[in-house]
Design a protein around this motif. Structure first.
Motif, PDB file in Angstrom:
ATOM      1  N   SER A 292       0.872  -1.175   0.000  1.00  0.00           N
ATOM      2  CA  SER A 292       0.000   0.000   0.000  1.00  0.00           C
ATOM      3  C   SER A 292       0.909   1.225   0.000  1.00  0.00           C
ATOM      4  CB  SER A 292      -0.905   0.013   1.233  1.00  0.00           C
ATOM      5  OG  SER A 292      -0.139   0.305   2.398  1.00  0.00           O
ATOM      6  N   GLU A 293       0.340   2.346  -0.301  1.00  0.00           N
ATOM      7  CA  GLU A 293       1.117   3.582  -0.291  1.00  0.00           C
ATOM      8  C   GLU A 293       1.696   3.852   1.104  1.00  0.00           C
ATOM      9  OE1 GLU A 293       0.529   8.175  -1.732  1.00  0.00           O
ATOM     10  OE2 GLU A 293      -1.226   6.893  -1.628  1.00  0.00           O
ATOM     11  N   ALA A 294       0.910   3.620   2.132  1.00  0.00           N
ATOM     12  CA  ALA A 294       1.385   3.827   3.505  1.00  0.00           C
ATOM     13  C   ALA A 294       2.505   2.843   3.855  1.00  0.00           C
ATOM     14  CB  ALA A 294       0.227   3.685   4.488  1.00  0.00           C
ATOM     15  N   GLN A 295       2.382   1.598   3.422  1.00  0.00           N
ATOM     16  CA  GLN A 295       3.442   0.620   3.660  1.00  0.00           C
ATOM     17  C   GLN A 295       4.714   1.010   2.924  1.00  0.00           C
ATOM     18  OE1 GLN A 295       1.349  -2.794   2.205  1.00  0.00           O
ATOM     19  NE2 GLN A 295       0.667  -3.444   4.237  1.00  0.00           N
ATOM     20  N   TRP A 296       4.568   1.470   1.689  1.00  0.00           N
ATOM     21  CA  TRP A 296       5.731   1.897   0.916  1.00  0.00           C
ATOM     22  C   TRP A 296       6.460   3.018   1.649  1.00  0.00           C
ATOM     23  CZ3 TRP A 296       8.162   6.054  -0.831  1.00  0.00           C
ATOM     24  CH2 TRP A 296       9.217   5.851  -1.723  1.00  0.00           C
ATOM     25  N   GLU A 297       5.717   4.025   2.099  1.00  0.00           N
ATOM     26  CA  GLU A 297       6.364   5.155   2.774  1.00  0.00           C
ATOM     27  C   GLU A 297       7.011   4.730   4.083  1.00  0.00           C
ATOM     28  OE1 GLU A 297       5.501   9.657   4.374  1.00  0.00           O
ATOM     29  OE2 GLU A 297       4.235   8.862   2.772  1.00  0.00           O
ATOM     30  N   TYR A 298       6.361   3.872   4.831  1.00  0.00           N
ATOM     31  CA  TYR A 298       6.941   3.363   6.079  1.00  0.00           C
ATOM     32  C   TYR A 298       8.272   2.663   5.797  1.00  0.00           C
ATOM     33  CZ  TYR A 298       7.429   0.702  10.404  1.00  0.00           C
ATOM     34  OH  TYR A 298       7.912   0.160  11.567  1.00  0.00           O
TER      35      TYR A 298
ATOM     36  N   PHE B  64      -6.684  12.049  -0.096  1.00  0.00           N
ATOM     37  CA  PHE B  64      -6.874  10.829   0.683  1.00  0.00           C
ATOM     38  C   PHE B  64      -6.326  10.927   2.101  1.00  0.00           C
ATOM     39  CE2 PHE B  64      -5.521   6.471   1.912  1.00  0.00           C
ATOM     40  CZ  PHE B  64      -6.795   5.926   2.036  1.00  0.00           C
ATOM     41  N   TYR B  65      -5.142  11.480   2.279  1.00  0.00           N
ATOM     42  CA  TYR B  65      -4.529  11.526   3.607  1.00  0.00           C
ATOM     43  C   TYR B  65      -5.048  12.655   4.480  1.00  0.00           C
ATOM     44  CZ  TYR B  65      -1.558   7.746   2.290  1.00  0.00           C
ATOM     45  OH  TYR B  65      -1.118   6.513   1.910  1.00  0.00           O
ATOM     46  N   ARG B  66      -5.910  13.485   3.966  1.00  0.00           N
ATOM     47  CA  ARG B  66      -6.530  14.546   4.772  1.00  0.00           C
ATOM     48  C   ARG B  66      -7.803  14.065   5.447  1.00  0.00           C
ATOM     49  NH1 ARG B  66      -5.791  19.021   0.219  1.00  0.00           N
ATOM     50  NH2 ARG B  66      -3.579  19.355   0.518  1.00  0.00           N
TER      51      ARG B  66
ATOM     52  N   ARG C 291      -4.428   3.406  10.609  1.00  0.00           N
ATOM     53  CA  ARG C 291      -3.243   2.570  10.414  1.00  0.00           C
ATOM     54  C   ARG C 291      -3.331   1.856   9.072  1.00  0.00           C
ATOM     55  NH1 ARG C 291      -0.894  -2.506  13.682  1.00  0.00           N
ATOM     56  NH2 ARG C 291       1.191  -2.320  12.837  1.00  0.00           N
ATOM     57  N   ASP C 292      -2.307   2.018   8.261  1.00  0.00           N
ATOM     58  CA  ASP C 292      -2.199   1.417   6.935  1.00  0.00           C
ATOM     59  C   ASP C 292      -3.456   1.626   6.088  1.00  0.00           C
ATOM     60  OD1 ASP C 292      -1.079   0.117   4.790  1.00  0.00           O
ATOM     61  OD2 ASP C 292      -1.403  -1.886   5.589  1.00  0.00           O
TER      62      ASP C 292
END
Length: 165
Positions: free
Chosen positions: A15-21, A105-107, A112-113
């Protein structure tokens, strides 16, 4: 469809969040190397002085104060790994993520994830910058998007395997 192939191999797009993490590796700085662009030379592959003097002269922009030793694609593992052991999360090729692209999306609150449902968007997210991009495009937080049918030498995948904790 590439996701079907990955699924047969028990792999998936992060996911985008996993990639950034994974790309940040526990850091809150612009890149996992810190906030100073000069630290990228041993950690990533972006458009730089080496590229300009070795075949990339026609490219629109270069980081003239950087030299990472490559013009185009670098061999996987050519640069230092981050604290999580991941190579090439800065530049080289931009990487597809599982998420559909939504600008805001992030606003919409923390979660979590979070994953933006691909069915809700015609475009998909890609992250990480590439050998053709300037350093600021390869920052950990920068998001780009393209249609799923888009194909280019600067865009690739980083398959992930689901783990149970």
């Amino acid at each position: 469809d590439g996701t079907k192939v990955l699924g047969r191999l028990e792999l998936e797009l992060a996911s985008e969040a996993q990639w950034e993490y994974g790309a940040r590796a526990g850091m809150s700085t612009v890149w996992w190397t810190g906030n100073e662009k000069q630290a990228l030379a041993e950690a990533g592959n972006v458009a730089d002085s080496y590229a300009k003097s070795h075949g990339g002269q026609a490219w629109p922009n270069h980081e003239l104060d950087l030299d990472d030793g490559n013009t185009g694609h670098a061999r996987v593992g050519s640069y230092r790994a981050n604290a999580f052991g991941l190579h090439d999360v800065i530049g080289n090729v931009s990487e597809w993520c599982r998420d559909g692209y939504r600008y805001d999306f992030y606003r919409q609150g923390s979660q979590r994830d979070p994953v933006s449902d691909p069915a809700d968007s015609s475009a998909r997210v890609n992250r990480g910058g590439n050998f053709f991009s300037l350093a600021f495009i390869a920052r950990s937080a920068v998001r780009y998007n393209a249609l799923p049918s888009y194909s280019n030498i600067v865009l690739g995948v980083r398959p992930a395997r689901r783990i149970s904790l």
